[in-house]
Scaffold this motif. Structure first.
Motif, mmCIF file in Angstrom:
data_model
loop_
_atom_site.group_PDB
_atom_site.id
_atom_site.type_symbol
_atom_site.label_atom_id
_atom_site.label_comp_id
_atom_site.label_asym_id
_atom_site.label_seq_id
_atom_site.Cartn_x
_atom_site.Cartn_y
_atom_site.Cartn_z
ATOM 1 N N UNK A 75 -0.578 0.395 8.176
ATOM 2 C CA UNK A 75 -1.913 0.684 7.655
ATOM 3 C C UNK A 75 -1.804 1.192 6.218
ATOM 4 N N UNK A 76 -2.248 0.381 5.285
ATOM 5 C CA UNK A 76 -2.326 0.809 3.895
ATOM 6 C C UNK A 76 -1.073 0.640 3.073
ATOM 7 N N UNK A 77 -0.030 0.096 3.635
ATOM 8 C CA UNK A 77 1.226 -0.048 2.901
ATOM 9 C C UNK A 77 1.439 -1.453 2.374
ATOM 10 N N UNK A 78 2.584 -1.692 1.745
ATOM 11 C CA UNK A 78 2.893 -3.019 1.211
ATOM 12 C C UNK A 78 3.317 -3.970 2.330
ATOM 13 N N UNK A 79 3.463 -5.239 1.981
ATOM 14 C CA UNK A 79 3.976 -6.236 2.912
ATOM 15 C C UNK A 79 5.180 -6.905 2.263
ATOM 16 N N UNK A 80 6.274 -7.026 2.997
ATOM 17 C CA UNK A 80 7.491 -7.584 2.396
ATOM 18 C C UNK A 80 7.345 -9.030 1.941
ATOM 19 N N UNK A 81 6.379 -9.764 2.487
ATOM 20 C CA UNK A 81 6.200 -11.162 2.101
ATOM 21 C C UNK A 81 5.243 -11.354 0.933
ATOM 22 N N UNK A 82 4.593 -10.269 0.499
ATOM 23 C CA UNK A 82 3.627 -10.389 -0.594
ATOM 24 C C UNK A 82 4.316 -9.958 -1.886
ATOM 25 N N UNK A 83 4.903 -10.920 -2.577
ATOM 26 C CA UNK A 83 5.636 -10.609 -3.791
ATOM 27 C C UNK A 83 5.795 -11.840 -4.658
ATOM 28 N N UNK A 84 6.476 -11.657 -5.751
ATOM 29 C CA UNK A 84 6.711 -12.732 -6.719
ATOM 30 C C UNK A 84 8.210 -12.875 -6.917
ATOM 31 N N UNK B 252 -5.068 11.346 7.149
ATOM 32 C CA UNK B 252 -5.173 11.250 8.609
ATOM 33 C C UNK B 252 -4.252 12.267 9.283
ATOM 34 N N UNK B 253 -3.530 13.031 8.472
ATOM 35 C CA UNK B 253 -2.659 14.101 8.964
ATOM 36 C C UNK B 253 -2.715 15.233 7.944
ATOM 37 N N UNK B 254 -2.671 16.484 8.383
ATOM 38 C CA UNK B 254 -2.750 17.594 7.421
ATOM 39 C C UNK B 254 -1.700 17.547 6.318
ATOM 40 N N UNK B 255 -0.542 16.964 6.601
ATOM 41 C CA UNK B 255 0.518 16.894 5.587
ATOM 42 C C UNK B 255 0.126 16.023 4.399
ATOM 43 N N UNK B 256 -0.898 15.179 4.568
ATOM 44 C CA UNK B 256 -1.307 14.293 3.477
ATOM 45 C C UNK B 256 -2.344 14.930 2.554
ATOM 46 N N UNK C 196 5.891 9.341 5.829
ATOM 47 C CA UNK C 196 6.363 8.758 4.570
ATOM 48 C C UNK C 196 5.524 9.288 3.410
ATOM 49 N N UNK C 197 5.817 10.507 2.932
ATOM 50 C CA UNK C 197 5.009 11.061 1.840
ATOM 51 C C UNK C 197 5.125 10.255 0.547
ATOM 52 N N UNK D 219 -10.269 5.749 -1.446
ATOM 53 C CA UNK D 219 -9.320 4.917 -0.718
ATOM 54 C C UNK D 219 -9.129 5.474 0.689
ATOM 55 N N UNK D 220 -8.901 4.582 1.643
ATOM 56 C CA UNK D 220 -8.820 4.970 3.039
ATOM 57 C C UNK D 220 -7.434 5.402 3.480
ATOM 58 N N UNK D 221 -7.094 5.154 4.734
ATOM 59 C CA UNK D 221 -5.904 5.763 5.324
ATOM 60 C C UNK D 221 -4.588 5.089 4.938
ATOM 61 N N UNK D 222 -3.536 5.889 5.000
ATOM 62 C CA UNK D 222 -2.149 5.416 4.931
ATOM 63 C C UNK D 222 -1.510 5.853 6.241
ATOM 64 N N UNK D 223 -1.151 4.871 7.059
ATOM 65 C CA UNK D 223 -0.844 5.158 8.447
ATOM 66 C C UNK D 223 0.419 5.927 8.728
#
Length: 327
Positions: A180-189, A257-261, A235-236, A227-231
């Motif tokens: 949720x909200x992170x990169x995708x390994x296949x989306x690159x150049x 979505x967590x107090x640490x964020x 991973x700070x 901006x919405x959540x980072x799941x």
């Protein structure tokens, strides 16, 4: 500037927005004492269907019993396609007193969705004689919502912010995601080969268009883009990278979505001290230039004009707002 004047929404500090399930009242006091600028008590995705009524009752009690301090307090209602939504709005307003600031609307697809909630809120406020006007937050998390985002942003004077709901948006667009909200390994150049034949692969930002589109619609109508959540709350560094991306594009805040964020969002979405200092120098230099009858001035080897003033004023105002809050 255009002859059309963009009216800004109610100004609120919105660096961090903490999500708290309405079915977990044990977390309410902790949320109230946290450093989050905004807390939204959730009746939607975080609450199981058989606990919706219980969660709603929990929130109503908390609106009376919990000392929320200077927190901006929101409630995320259930979607307009459910039979829970109307009761969420009516019960919370009729029984919750004056403490509530905002209502968050999930999965907004059309301007009519905003209109419908505005109508319910307006009638409920009038029925109980509420004196504090409730604002609205809209989550853009479907392809339909993104396609209608300009009309949505203009749908109600109550509307204060647009939020990007990345998880449901990915599902709606059938995007391939790994988190949720992170990169995708296949989306690159894949770059060109160097002399040794090596080719560098550079990740792209799969959410760039969606966030940028939301920012434009929000700013064009005087709203706050958030901006919405980072799941992955373990991973700070990933959270900060996502927040930096959103901030560069113009977002004012990010969900936690967590107090640490919370601290991470406040850090990234707050203006860096070096930029605040530079902005204060810009305003001082332009004030001197105006006294001398000049429309532009050079500062540290760079041209400063009236566009620079507007940028500097916005940044300094945000810094002063944060300083006044003391976090």
């Amino acid at each position: 500037m255009s002859f059309t004047v963009v009216e800004p929404c109610t100004p609120r500090l919105n660096r961090s927005e903490l999500a708290v399930p309405g079915s977990s009242p044990n977390l309410f006091e902790k949320a109230a004492r946290s450093a989050a600028d905004v807390v939204f008590l959730d009746l939607e995705d975080a609450v199981a269907p058989d606990r919706k009524a219980e969660a709603r009752a929990n929130i109503i009690r908390a609106l009376h019993d919990v000392d929320w301090g200077d927190k901006v307090l929101s409630v995320r209602i259930n979607g307009l396609d459910t039979h829970y939504m109307y009761r969420d709005v009516i019960d919370v307003i009729e029984q919750g007193g004056e403490r509530l600031d905002l209502i968050m609307i999930p999965k907004v697809g059309t301007a009519a969705d905003i209109y419908a909630v505005d109508m319910l809120v307006t009638q409920a406020e009038a029925a109980v004689g509420r004196t504090k006007r409730i604002g609205l937050e809209a989550i853009i998390e479907t392809a339909l919502g993104m396609a209608n985002i300009d009309a949505i942003a203009a749908a109600s004077k109550r509307l204060e912010s647009l939020h990007f709901g990345v998880a449901d948006y990915a599902a709606s667009t059938r995007a391939r995601t790994t988190m949720i909200g992170g990169p995708h390994p296949d989306y690159g150049v894949l770059g060109f080969p160097d002399e040794a034949g090596k080719r560098d692969y550079v990740l792209g930002d799969v959410w760039h268009y969606a966030v940028a589109r939301m920012v434009v619609a929000a700013r064009a109508h005087g709203l706050r883009p958030v901006d919405g959540p980072f799941g992955d709350f373990s991973d700070p560094d990933g959270f900060k990278a996502a927040a930096h991306r959103a901030a560069v594009l113009g977002c004012e805040g990010k969900w936690a979505i967590h107090p640490s964020q919370i601290a991470l969002a406040n850090e990234v979405m707050g203006p860096p001290e070096v930029e605040v200092e530079r902005s204060r120098n810009i305003l001082a230099a332009m004030a001197e230039a105006e006294r001398e009858g000049r429309g532009a001035v050079s500062l540290d080897g760079r041209l400063i004009d009236y566009a620079s003033i507007r940028q500097a004023e916005a940044l300094v105002a945000k810094a002063d707002q944060i300083a006044a809050k003391g976090t």
